[in-house]
Design an enzyme around this catalytic site. Structure first.
Site, PDB file in Angstrom:
ATOM      1  CB  SER A 221      -0.879   0.041   1.050  1.00  0.00           C
ATOM      2  OG  SER A 221      -0.232   0.405   2.325  1.00  0.00           O
ATOM      3  CE  LYS A 222       0.134   8.213  -2.042  1.00  0.00           C
ATOM      4  NZ  LYS A 222      -0.973   9.234  -2.711  1.00  0.00           N
ATOM      5  NE  ARG A 223      -1.760   4.271   7.087  1.00  0.00           N
ATOM      6  CZ  ARG A 223      -2.027   5.361   7.926  1.00  0.00           C
ATOM      7  NH1 ARG A 223      -3.041   6.234   7.126  1.00  0.00           N
ATOM      8  NH2 ARG A 223      -1.328   5.538   9.066  1.00  0.00           N
TER       9      ARG A 223
ATOM     10  N   GLY B 175       4.213   3.025   2.128  1.00  0.00           N
ATOM     11  CA  GLY B 175       5.454   3.469   1.350  1.00  0.00           C
ATOM     12  C   GLY B 175       5.867   2.414   0.303  1.00  0.00           C
TER      13      GLY B 175
END
Length: 483
Positions: A255-257, A259
RNA sequence: GGCCCGAUGGUCAAGAGGUCAAGACAUCGCCCUUUCACGGCGGUAACCCGGGUUCGAUUCCCGGUCGGGUCACCA
């Protein structure tokens, strides 16, 4: 839409980030459509204005174009069932919800947020799962009309059966069945008159004639509610293909969260588009035979949704690297030179034999971003330990290195046209003359001109790449140090 | 917590009621070689646990464990 041709869609919300799992869903939807000679549709689900990100739609367009997942119908090119941007379809949903109310499959609900919150608190306290308690489920027509007339805010809720079960067949997960009593009377139309995502999704998919819904498995548990909606309308239920998530490790989704790398990040890191797509194809799907390198056209040819696995797949950067390496090696020399150019430029400002450099590099780099570090010795000779001249396997020591370099120097000085071929010829003549092993002569040469333990190519290639002047200067410097 | 789903080497994964349980990446060794790499050959390494069905289960069923998903006027 009256058609029996396969129609799939990719329906991302523009969050500014194309993560690997999303791309994989797009790929599968594309492959399914193309394999069947069907239509691949792009629909942008941008109804959440709060999450709107500048330029996010372009990222979606660009990624799909770069990877070759070209859509047949979409926001930019239109099509028979547009518009293809959900925010432009907002007006069309309320009427459908009202149809459902008419049929007794949905109802107006006037409960305000305070009541709902209190209700949930009570349910939670008594150990129940939070769900709408049906307060407005059976209001009389008169009551409803009176409240609406009085201007009371309302939502429209789906009237889910309170008994029985709902089941469906998923291509990947098989038979799924749930008790209706576990399903909530979800909101279809919000107080602002806009549809919820779930409702818009069902209506849009139907209106766009989607035959195969391909999406992440996080939608598996809401699918029964979707189906109840289809049934309430009397619409055909599409074929469902739910894909398990792509994980970073056993516990966490990519996920983007966290990174984690998105498609754009991977490309920026020097991975080739085709390699990324190829790796993603294999994440959670397996081909019939043992081959695993495929072009997009070949993927279309062989894709079969029955090969999609049920278990979450962990993204393995090492495997991606290996596939990327295979793609780099398969590039034409010209294509490689073009792709490598920016990475070479970043590390090399001086003149050198670029063509030869590329030919060595192509065999020895796995990711383009490896390049600068591999060739950082070209512009400037790095500091190095004389112990680098020692190799057990080559039977060399700093002492023998000095001897070898001193013998090689005049030979190299005598070469007019300092090409790889000429250097090779001259040095091998010397090697034969002296009756030494290749490595005895060439290992020291490589170290002397590069100062590195690992280099792309051997001493002869590196010398040719550097050019006569620089190569000889470095050899002389090495001899001086070894003295 | 309720409901849904899942589990084969370190990773991706094939697979069938009886197999020496594929293949790829990684790893190890050897060969080739002008280092590493590339290429070639070979090795190590797996069916989550407990019951049941069966002549026989890793495969079918039940339970457990672990993991994931989902339970919004978000999408």
């Amino acid at each position: 839409m009256a058609t029996n041709k396969v129609r799939t869609r990719f329906a991302p919300s523009p969050t500014g980030y194309m993560h690997v799992g999303k791309l994989r869903t797009a790929l599968y939807a594309y492959l399914k459509a193309k394999h069947e000679g069907g239509t691949f549709i792009l629909r942008i689900e941008d109804t959440d204005q709060e999450r709107y990100v500048e330029g996010a739609v372009d990222i979606i367009y660009n990624t799909l174009r770069e990877t070759g997942l070209l859509w047949d119908e979409g926001p930019d090119i239109g099509g028979p069932v547009g518009p293809y941007v959900q925010s432009e379809r907002m007006h069309m949903f309320k009427g459908y919800a009202e149809q459902l109310v008419e049929k007794g499959e949905a109802y107006y609900c006037f409960c305000d947020k305070d009541r709902l919150e209190e209700m949930r608190l009570v349910q939670k306290a008594s150990g129940q799962a939070p769900h709408y308690d049906g307060h407005c489920r059976n209001l009389s027509k008169e009551e409803v009309e009176a409240k609406i007339a009085s201007g009371a805010p309302y939502v429209i809720r789906q009237k889910v059966p309170q008994t029985g079960t709902t089941s469906f067949e998923d291509v990947v997960f098989g038979h799924i069945e749930v008790d209706n009593s576990t399903l909530d009377d979800q909101i279809l139309i919000k107080a602002d008159g806009m549809p919820t995502y779930n409702f818009a999704n069902v209506v849009d998919d139907h209106l766009m004639g989607i035959t195969h819904v391909i999406r992440g498995s996080e939608y598996l548990s809401s699918t029964p509610k979707y189906n109840l909606l289809y049934k309430a309308f009397g619409w055909d239920i599409p074929t469902y293909i739910h894909c398990p998530p792509v994980m970073k490790d056993a516990q966490n989704k990519l996920s983007k969260r966290n990174g984690d790398a998105s498609y754009q990040d991977l490309v920026a890191k020097g991975y080739l588009t085709e390699a990324v797509l190829n790796y993603i194809l294999l994440l959670g799907w397996s081909p019939k035979g043992e081959r695993e390198i495929f072009s997009l056209d070949e993927m279309v040819e062989i894709f079969d949704e029955h090969g999609i696995g049920k278990a979450p797949a962990i993204f393995d950067p090492l495997k991606l690297r290996a596939i990327n390496a295979a793609y780099i090696r398969a590039l034409s020399p010209e294509a490689f030179a073009e792709k490598a150019a920016p990475y070479i430029d970043a590390a090399v400002k001086t003149d050198c034999d670029r063509k030869l450099l590329c030919s060595v590099l192509q065999q020895r780099c796995e990711v383009l971003s490896d390049i600068p570090e591999q060739i950082d010795f070209i512009d400037e000779m790095p500091e190095y330990d004389l112990e680098l001249f020692r190799s057990k396997k080559m039977k060399t020591t700093p002492e023998t290195a000095k001897e070898a370099l001193e013998a090689a120097l005049p030979v190299l000085e005598g070469i007019g046209d300092f090409t790889q071929e000429n250097i090779h010829e001259a040095l091998f003549a010397l090697i034969a003359e002296k009756g030494v092993k290749n490595g005895w002569m060439l290992w020291p040469l490589r170290v002397a001109v590069s100062g590195k333990q690992f280099t792309p190519g051997g001493g002869i290639e590196l010398s040719a790449i550097l050019g006569k002047q620089r190569a000889l200067d470095r050899i002389r410097a090495a001899i001086a140090r070894l003295a």
